[in-house]
Design a protein around this motif. Structure first.
Motif, PDB file in Angstrom:
ATOM      1  N   GLU A 146       0.713  -1.011  -0.039  1.00  0.00           N
ATOM      2  CA  GLU A 146       0.082  -0.077  -0.031  1.00  0.00           C
ATOM      3  C   GLU A 146       0.909   1.108   0.116  1.00  0.00           C
ATOM      4  O   GLU A 146       0.349   2.310  -0.600  1.00  0.00           O
ATOM      5  N   GLY A 147       2.006   1.230   0.647  1.00  0.00           N
ATOM      6  CA  GLY A 147       2.792   2.274   0.645  1.00  0.00           C
ATOM      7  C   GLY A 147       4.077   2.136   0.101  1.00  0.00           C
ATOM      8  O   GLY A 147       4.486   1.159  -0.529  1.00  0.00           O
ATOM      9  N   GLU A 176       3.508   2.005   6.148  1.00  0.00           N
ATOM     10  CA  GLU A 176       2.190   2.476   6.259  1.00  0.00           C
ATOM     11  C   GLU A 176       1.514   2.672   7.679  1.00  0.00           C
ATOM     12  O   GLU A 176       2.489   2.446   8.483  1.00  0.00           O
TER      13      GLU A 176
END
Ligand code: ADP
Length: 461
Positions: free
Chosen positions: A76-77, A81
């Protein structure tokens, strides 16, 4: 010259800050000067490209090669995250550095210069002089490391040293060791053929104890090979005349009227009372100590008490998220916030605000203030690093300068700068004059790209 640009984030594919803007706009400026460029960058889950990655090009004909690694980059990052860093960032970016060399061979691009950016690529200058020292493919290659922010160094526990995959023992003070830990940026600084940073003032500051983040001694040892080159701004991307995110695109001829329209739109979006006459102060940036959030939050009640509205957008430390929420709860009609990373909101704040708050404790270059000028939001800045190089105090008598500057870092000086700004705001002729100056300002990539070329040539000679 053949230049390979290796970076962890590049606009328009992935971005957390100014690093991405620079890595997306310096290469096309170098290309315009006649150089051949390839860019190598990781493909993240969030990277803005189709799957599978086609041959992607930016500028006229710059090939962008994506390093694919599902395990390391499909997250996600980019670096972490939920406010925390990924625990395997050493492995992730060491792998990326090794992959850069493999990619260059695969595409048969033997570079003259490998231009590395920040700690994520700090291993590349080392690999060039160790693992690839005798490789004929890289015989002519030199490395240049650009530091976008010295505070981020890529520091890891020493037991991970073997995972770097470096041939040779470099865990010592003249190599990767830093207080018994691995320091990727330090290694890069020592092994690169030249080191640049993103403004002349910051190039001086990082060689002092106060701002050297522990590496000032290492940097002073290389002072003859350190160059400060101001970032430019991509005036095609940041163009209020042709900005798809704005409800009312504007130019110098209609800036007064249309900025006010944009302000009304933003006020509604943020739940603030709409009034085009209310001075609006904007902030867009990472929510971290560097960006002067403490100072902003200290004076925010004072700003509100002086009749201003404030619009803030950013993501970062939880502490600042909470403090901004609290301030907005105290002044729901005065403080608007949007605490996400959002291009559209950022553009709207630049366009709608009258003033842009950038009281950074330190600032390597800063793009926020350049973008703000372009959108007619007058910067209020702390005189440090790139802010000192780009923003000069407005003098209404001689009609010089482009913003408001305070020198001593503290509440009193910041509030004084804010008051000066509000004084000018109340003099419509002065404000019109200042706006016209702001819109005319240009931080040209062409000029800076030529300075980079000089550094590259020096490395090759
Ligand atoms: P830094 O690189 O230290 O983060 P800069 O001023 O050099 O700071 O560059 C910041 C860049 O990131 C600018 O392009 C700014 O518009 C963008 N940015 C920062 N925060 C946000 C956000 N919350 N939403 C959208 N863009 C953002």
């Amino acid at each position: 010259m053949k230049i390979a640009v290796c970076a962890s984030e590049v606009v328009p594919f992935a971005k957390t800050g100014g690093l991405a803007d620079v890595c997306g706009s310096l290469p096309p400026a170098l290309e315009k000067l006649g150089h051949e460029i390839v860019i190598i960058t990781p493909r993240y889950k969030t990277s803005n490209i189709q799957v599978p990655a086609p041959i992607v090009r930016i500028g006229e004909n710059i090939r962008v090669c994506f390093v694919e690694n599902h395990h390391y980059f499909n997250r996600e990052g980019l670096y972490g995250e939920g406010g925390g860093e990924y625990q395997d960032n050493l492995e992730r970016f060491a792998t990326f550095c090794h992959e850069c060399f493999k990619t260059l061979k695969e595409i048969k691009f033997a570079p003259d210069i490998i231009h590395c950016h920040d700690w994520h690529t700090g291993l590349i200058p080392i690999l060039l002089k160790t693992n690839y020292q005798h490789d004929p493919f890289f015989k002519n290659a030199r490395s240049v490391l650009t530091i976008h922010n010295l505070a981020y160094q890529g520091v890891f526990p020493k037991h991970k040293y073997d995972r770097l995959g470096v041939h040779g023992r470099l865990f010592h003070t003249q190599g990767l060791e830093f207080y018994d830990q691995i320091n990727m940026l330090k290694g890069g600084i020592i092994f690169a053929d030249a080191v640049t940073t993103v403004s002349p003032q910051y190039a001086k500051e990082i060689q002092t104890r106060e701002w050297g983040c522990g590496l000032d001694g290492v940097l002073r040892n290389r002072s003859h090979d350190i160059y400060g080159i101001l970032n430019g701004l991509d005036y095609d991307t940041w163009n209020p005349e042709d900005d798809p995110f704005l409800n009312f695109p504007f130019d110098a001829a209609n800036v007064n009227e249309l900025k006010a329209h944009n302000k009304l739109v933003l006020q509604v979006a943020l739940g603030l009372p709409s009034d085009e006459k209310t001075p609006l102060f904007g902030f867009v940036g990472r929510l971290c100590i560097q960006k002067g959030l403490d100072l902003i939050l200290e004076v925010i009640d004072g700003l509100v008490a002086r009749g201003a509205q404030v619009a803030l957008s950013g993501v970062g430390d939880r502490k600042y998220h909470r403090m901004i929420e609290e301030a907005a709860a105290r002044h729901p009609h005065k403080i608007g916030k949007f605490l996400k990373f959002d291009e559209a909101v950022a553009h709207k704040i630049y366009a709608a605000s009258d003033f842009f708050l950038m009281p950074s404790t330190y600032e390597p270059c800063g793009l926020g203030q350049m973008i703000a000028l372009r959108y007619g939001s007058i910067p209020i800045v702390h005189k440090t690093g790139g802010l000192a190089d780009t923003i000069h105090l407005y003098d209404p008598i001689h009609q010089t300068g482009n913003g408001f500057v305070f020198t001593e870092y503290g509440r009193g000086a910041f509030l004084k700068a804010v008051e000066e700004a509000l004084k000018v705001y109340r003099h419509q002729d002065q404000m019109t004059d200042l706006l016209a100056q702001a819109l005319r300002y240009r931080f040209s990539w062409e000029k800076s790209a030529k300075e980079y070329v000089k550094v590259f040539e020096k490395c090759l000679s």
